[in-house]
Design a protein around this motif. Structure first.
Motif, PDB file in Angstrom:
ATOM      1  N   LYS A   7       0.840  -1.207   0.000  1.00  0.00           N
ATOM      2  CA  LYS A   7       0.000   0.000   0.000  1.00  0.00           C
ATOM      3  C   LYS A   7       0.875   1.257   0.000  1.00  0.00           C
ATOM      4  O   LYS A   7       0.618   2.216  -0.749  1.00  0.00           O
ATOM      5  CB  LYS A   7      -0.899  -0.019   1.242  1.00  0.00           C
ATOM      6  N   ILE A  30       2.488   1.885  -3.427  1.00  0.00           N
ATOM      7  CA  ILE A  30       1.509   2.423  -4.403  1.00  0.00           C
ATOM      8  C   ILE A  30       1.285   3.913  -4.154  1.00  0.00           C
ATOM      9  O   ILE A  30       1.212   4.731  -5.094  1.00  0.00           O
ATOM     10  CB  ILE A  30       0.190   1.624  -4.311  1.00  0.00           C
ATOM     11  N   ASP A  76      -7.713   1.854  -5.361  1.00  0.00           N
ATOM     12  CA  ASP A  76      -7.129   0.541  -5.024  1.00  0.00           C
ATOM     13  C   ASP A  76      -7.866  -0.052  -3.835  1.00  0.00           C
ATOM     14  O   ASP A  76      -8.502   0.658  -3.053  1.00  0.00           O
ATOM     15  CB  ASP A  76      -5.636   0.674  -4.710  1.00  0.00           C
ATOM     16  N   GLU A 118      -7.956   0.699 -11.730  1.00  0.00           N
ATOM     17  CA  GLU A 118      -8.327   0.017 -10.481  1.00  0.00           C
ATOM     18  C   GLU A 118      -7.233  -0.991 -10.118  1.00  0.00           C
ATOM     19  O   GLU A 118      -6.875  -1.844 -10.926  1.00  0.00           O
ATOM     20  CB  GLU A 118      -9.664  -0.706 -10.642  1.00  0.00           C
ATOM     21  N   ILE A 119      -6.739  -0.848  -8.889  1.00  0.00           N
ATOM     22  CA  ILE A 119      -5.657  -1.736  -8.441  1.00  0.00           C
ATOM     23  C   ILE A 119      -6.218  -2.653  -7.346  1.00  0.00           C
ATOM     24  O   ILE A 119      -6.713  -2.178  -6.319  1.00  0.00           O
ATOM     25  CB  ILE A 119      -4.468  -0.930  -7.891  1.00  0.00           C
TER      26      ILE A 119
END
Length: 609
Positions: free
Chosen positions: A466, A469, A489, A528-529
């Motif tokens: 996280k 990102i 995400d 979208e992750i």
């Protein structure tokens, strides 16, 4: 007189003695009730001379009774003989017949006699004769030497032919010889006590000892003593002596083999025709961690299977055992405490000289180190092949791209050298500058690729995905804002991945910038992750709604160097190639799902091993 006669008949009847008479004047024949019973005829049967003869077995028995009867009538000589008759019911009986003449006025008047059923007695005699014959046959042809010893003086009174073969003495030398002479001096006391014990206990006993032959050879034997018997107030003892030289030799060899099998580092298991173990050596117990009780009576390996044991290998062994075939196989097994080991076993089927199955012999060894080295070598070969393929591709890239740039530069230099116009020469410097910049850029990319491929052993570390990102989002915040792309995400704050941080940073930058570069002009851009866990991989999904790719046309070259697919001016065709190399350096991989006009989903597989 009548009273005496009645007494005589009653006595004969009580003794089950038949009475018969032939009146020589009237030829009438009389049989009493016992005689009728012996012939198994009804009480109303009327005998005659010819009928009486017809009961005797045709042949020698009938001829003999007729001859004796005629001789008695003619000469008055009594007869007493044994015969066989066939009764009215078809039963064969043995009878004793006695006959004599009764005179009246000095002339033959009657032929009278007695008849007695001696079938039981005769059968006993026949049975006894057969027993004697059988005993004589066994005594003469027995494999064991048999000695009959007079217990009063210890002398041998009789012996069979095998006794001579075993001892080297002939039978005449053995008979009358003291039994102790057959044994070495140091064993005679022991044998004397053995025979004395048998004589007192009167029971069958067995002992191992040695005899000394006439030629002074010492032969190991097994001596057995039967029950004593008595004839004419003399007690005898029967002794059986068996040569066990061959058995002793076999036992010695088996002891040596057993010692070798026990001491060898190879595992050895012997199994019956059902595949059930009947013996195992210490090496097998040490390897498996089992005890003998857990092995004997069970199929070897029944406790050695585990989650990674090859089921096909187990089935092959079961099939071979069922078909009584030999097999050599290597299989992954588990010890009793759960430790894995590679086991190479050779199962041999043993048959006797008549091709009858005897047993299975399994000889095995722990080959874990060898198999692990083979796996390591295979892995090294795979890496080498991969590196060779990459080197081949890299050589091709270097050959093609640098040659292209150098050719362009050579052409510019050639044009500059071949013109005298100063302005024209100056105009080509911009082309020369652009060519050198392209060459420098290519060399930089190639250096980066070499660095990735060389650093395959860089240690991976655990980081929070996280956070990485978010760092990438911040680094590209200006581009994200200008492109108006919505990035979301679903990565948990506590999700940890094992990676080379610099490589993960490069991978995220490439995938973020690709989503921005190749957004669709027809809709608001999104990225979208998400993530999922598949086997040993943490899989990161980068799903966009951009212009998409024609995978049928381009999938085979999607991750190639300098491959572009949309004609963007800033596309270098190097990003996905580098991403693929970085993931492979971390034992990961990349996959893509895409459709033209709908977007793409790049799936990043991070190997957690």
């Amino acid at each position: 007189m009548t009273d005496k006669l009645n007494f005589y008949f009653e006595t004969a009847k009580s003794a089950k003695i038949g009475i018969w008479e032939i009146n020589l004047e009237s030829s009438q024949v009389f049989w009493n009730a016992v005689t009728r019973d012996i012939h198994e005829v009804p009480h109303y049967f009327i005998p005659s001379l010819e009928k009486g003869f017809s009961f005797y077995l045709e042949g020698e028995n009938r001829t003999r009774i007729k001859r004796l009867t005629e001789k008695t009538i003619s000469n008055g000589i009594p007869f007493n003989d044994k015969f066989q008759i066939i009764t009215a019911k078809g039963n064969v009986k043995h009878v004793e017949n006695i006959g004599q003449i009764v005179y009246k006025n000095e002339k033959p008047y009657k032929l009278i006699g007695t008849l007695q059923d001696i079938t039981k007695e005769q059968n006993l005699i026949i049975e006894l004769q057969l027993s004697v014959e059988k005993f004589s046959s066994i005594f003469s042809s027995a494999n064991d030497a048999i000695f009959i010893i007079d217990t009063s003086n210890g002398l041998i009174t009789d012996c069979n032919p095998r006794s001579s073969e075993l001892t080297g003495y002939d039978n005449n030398e053995l008979i009358g010889l003291h039994n102790s002479k057959l044994f070495p001096v140091e064993l005679r006391t022991e044998l004397r006590l053995f025979l004395k014990y048998n004589l007192n206990r009167n029971e069958y006993t067995l002992n191992e000892t040695c005899i000394k032959t006439k030629s002074k050879d010492i032969i190991p034997v097994e001596i057995a003593s039967g029950k004593k018997f008595e004839v004419d107030n003399i007690t005898y003892l029967v002794c059986y002596i068996r040569d066990i030289s061959e058995r002793k030799n076999v036992e010695a060899k088996l002891n040596l083999l057993s010692l070798a099998a026990s001491e060898t580092t190879d595992t050895i298991v012997i199994a019956n025709e059902k595949g059930e173990a009947v013996w195992a050596n210490q090496a097998y117990l040490d390897l498996t961690g089992l005890n003998m009780e857990e092995v004997i009576g069970h199929k070897p390996g029944y406790l050695s299977k585990g989650p990674e044991t090859d089921l096909n290998a187990s089935l092959l062994m079961s099939k071979a055992i069922k078909n009584k075939e030999s097999i050599n196989i290597t299989i992954l097994n588990y010890s009793k405490n759960g430790e894995k080991y590679w086991f190479e076993v050779n199962i041999t089927t043993v048959f006797d000289s008549k091709n009858n199955f005897v047993n299975f012999v399994g000889v095995g060894r722990n080959v874990t180190q060898r198999i692990e080295k083979e796996f390591a070598l295979k892995s090294l070969l795979d890496v080498t092949n991969s590196q060779n393929n990459k080197l081949f591709n890299f050589t091709h890239i270097v050959s093609h791209n640098i040659r292209s740039h150098s050719s362009n530069l050579s052409m510019v230099v050639d044009v500059i050298e071949n013109t005298d116009d100063i302005n024209e020469k100056l105009s080509y410097f911009d082309l020369f500058k652009e060519g050198t910049e392209k060459l420098s850029e290519s060399i930089e990319y190639l250096n980066e690729i070499i660095t990735i491929q060389q650093k395959t052993n860089i240690e991976k570390t655990k980081i929070h995905l996280k956070s990485e990102i978010e760092k990438t989002r911040m680094a590209l915040s200006l581009s994200i804002k200008e492109s108006n792309i919505l990035i979301t995400d679903t990565i948990p704050d506590n999700l940890i991945v094992t990676v080379i941080p610099a490589y993960l940073d490069s991978i995220l930058l490439n995938l973020f910038t690709n989503a921005i570069k190749y957004k669709s002009p027809e809709r608001n851009a999104t990225l979208e992750i998400g993530y999922e866990i598949i086997d040993n991989y943490t899989v990161i999904n980068f799903r966009d709604n951009g212009i998409g790719l024609d995978l049928k046309k381009n999938k085979h070259k999607l991750f190639g160097m300098y491959k572009t697919f949309h004609g963007n001016e800033d596309a270098k065709g190097i990003g996905l190639f580098i991403t693929k190399n970085q993931l492979e350096a971390m034992n990961g991989k990349i996959e893509v799902e895409s459709e033209v006009g709908y977007g793409s989903n790049f799936k990043i597989y991070l190997n957690e091993k």
